[in-house]
Design a protein around this motif. Sequence first.
Motif, mmCIF file in Angstrom:
data_model
loop_
_atom_site.group_PDB
_atom_site.id
_atom_site.type_symbol
_atom_site.label_atom_id
_atom_site.label_comp_id
_atom_site.label_asym_id
_atom_site.label_seq_id
_atom_site.Cartn_x
_atom_site.Cartn_y
_atom_site.Cartn_z
ATOM 1 N N TYR A 35 40.233 35.645 52.576
ATOM 2 C CA TYR A 35 39.736 35.198 53.861
ATOM 3 C C TYR A 35 40.726 35.564 54.933
ATOM 4 N N GLN A 37 41.786 34.238 59.040
ATOM 5 C CA GLN A 37 41.361 33.314 60.017
ATOM 6 C C GLN A 37 42.105 33.748 61.297
ATOM 7 N N GLY A 40 42.641 30.299 66.433
ATOM 8 C CA GLY A 40 41.352 29.222 66.630
ATOM 9 C C GLY A 40 40.067 29.672 66.295
ATOM 10 N N ARG A 41 39.907 30.435 65.276
ATOM 11 C CA ARG A 41 38.534 30.842 64.900
ATOM 12 C C ARG A 41 38.275 30.280 63.467
ATOM 13 N N GLY A 42 36.938 30.659 63.232
ATOM 14 C CA GLY A 42 36.567 30.181 61.821
ATOM 15 C C GLY A 42 37.178 31.228 60.685
ATOM 16 N N LEU A 43 36.773 30.879 59.395
ATOM 17 C CA LEU A 43 37.316 31.895 58.442
ATOM 18 C C LEU A 43 36.052 32.955 58.139
ATOM 19 N N ILE B 43 43.777 24.453 53.418
ATOM 20 C CA ILE B 43 42.314 23.907 53.554
ATOM 21 C C ILE B 43 41.901 23.328 52.320
ATOM 22 N N VAL B 89 40.548 20.632 61.381
ATOM 23 C CA VAL B 89 39.469 21.469 61.550
ATOM 24 C C VAL B 89 38.333 21.240 60.323
ATOM 25 N N PHE B 91 35.529 22.486 58.033
ATOM 26 C CA PHE B 91 34.685 23.752 57.724
ATOM 27 C C PHE B 91 33.682 23.420 56.835
ATOM 28 N N PHE B 107 31.460 31.050 55.569
ATOM 29 C CA PHE B 107 32.066 29.840 55.971
ATOM 30 C C PHE B 107 31.342 29.888 57.638
ATOM 31 N N GLY B 108 31.424 28.673 58.233
ATOM 32 C CA GLY B 108 31.063 28.418 59.607
ATOM 33 C C GLY B 108 32.527 28.429 60.394
ATOM 34 N N PRO B 109 32.274 28.350 61.754
ATOM 35 C CA PRO B 109 33.524 28.361 62.759
ATOM 36 C C PRO B 109 34.344 27.289 62.543
ATOM 37 N N GLY B 110 33.775 26.288 62.039
ATOM 38 C CA GLY B 110 34.667 24.941 62.052
ATOM 39 C C GLY B 110 34.406 24.151 63.315
ATOM 40 N N ARG B 112 36.749 21.067 65.301
ATOM 41 C CA ARG B 112 37.935 20.944 65.496
ATOM 42 C C ARG B 112 37.758 19.344 66.156
#
Lengths: 110, 116
Positions: A35, A37, A40-43, B43, B89, B91, B107-110, B112
Amino acid sequence: SQQGEEDPQALSIQEGENATMNCSYKTSINNLQWYRQNSGRGLVHLILIRSNEREKHSGRLRVTLDTSKKSSSLLITASRAADTASYFCATAARDDKIIFGKGTRLHILP
Amino acid sequence: EAGVTQFPSHSVIEKGQTVTLRCDPISGHDNLYWYRRVMGKEIKFLLHFVKESKQDESGMPNNRFLAERTGGTYSTLKVQPAELEDSGVYFCASSHGGLAGYYEQYFGPGTRLTVT
């Protein structure tokens, strides 16, 4: 117990060079995934390689898997500034739970 | 195809308050997972739903965390009362049903979460 562990923890290379990141794990797996990243963004899922596969390609990405050594590598060829990000390997076993490593921070220098 | 969405993207709450995070998986995905990344650490898996049932909640840190997936669609993760160490964060991910570990998780953007 921690499963995937990436190496190196941080890597800086010049734009255009190839970047190689390694991942080692401890127990039997069904598949291994990489993955990315961005800050500041998602996976973002990059590539999945199953335990019975040895190598997989996707665009500029090449992933290898050596189950005898319990290791995988991610090669990014002809790196670009946009490749600057953290890269994580994640292993999935029979219980479907993904276990992540701590990641490699890749920085592409202009 | 819409991806995994999470709401809110960022939440700042005071210690002792309650926060509810929401995850909408990809339509048709039976599997839904929650993960958390605490500052500077890897994670980590929290729990796994198959449809509306909790398949594995071994990663839930304590009983201040409650996850639900009513109807097998979206899921919520409630933290009550929040503590400082809950900051991080969160997820959410989803995947097709079937052979365990066979399908990739999206995965979603999470979200925070900052607890002050």
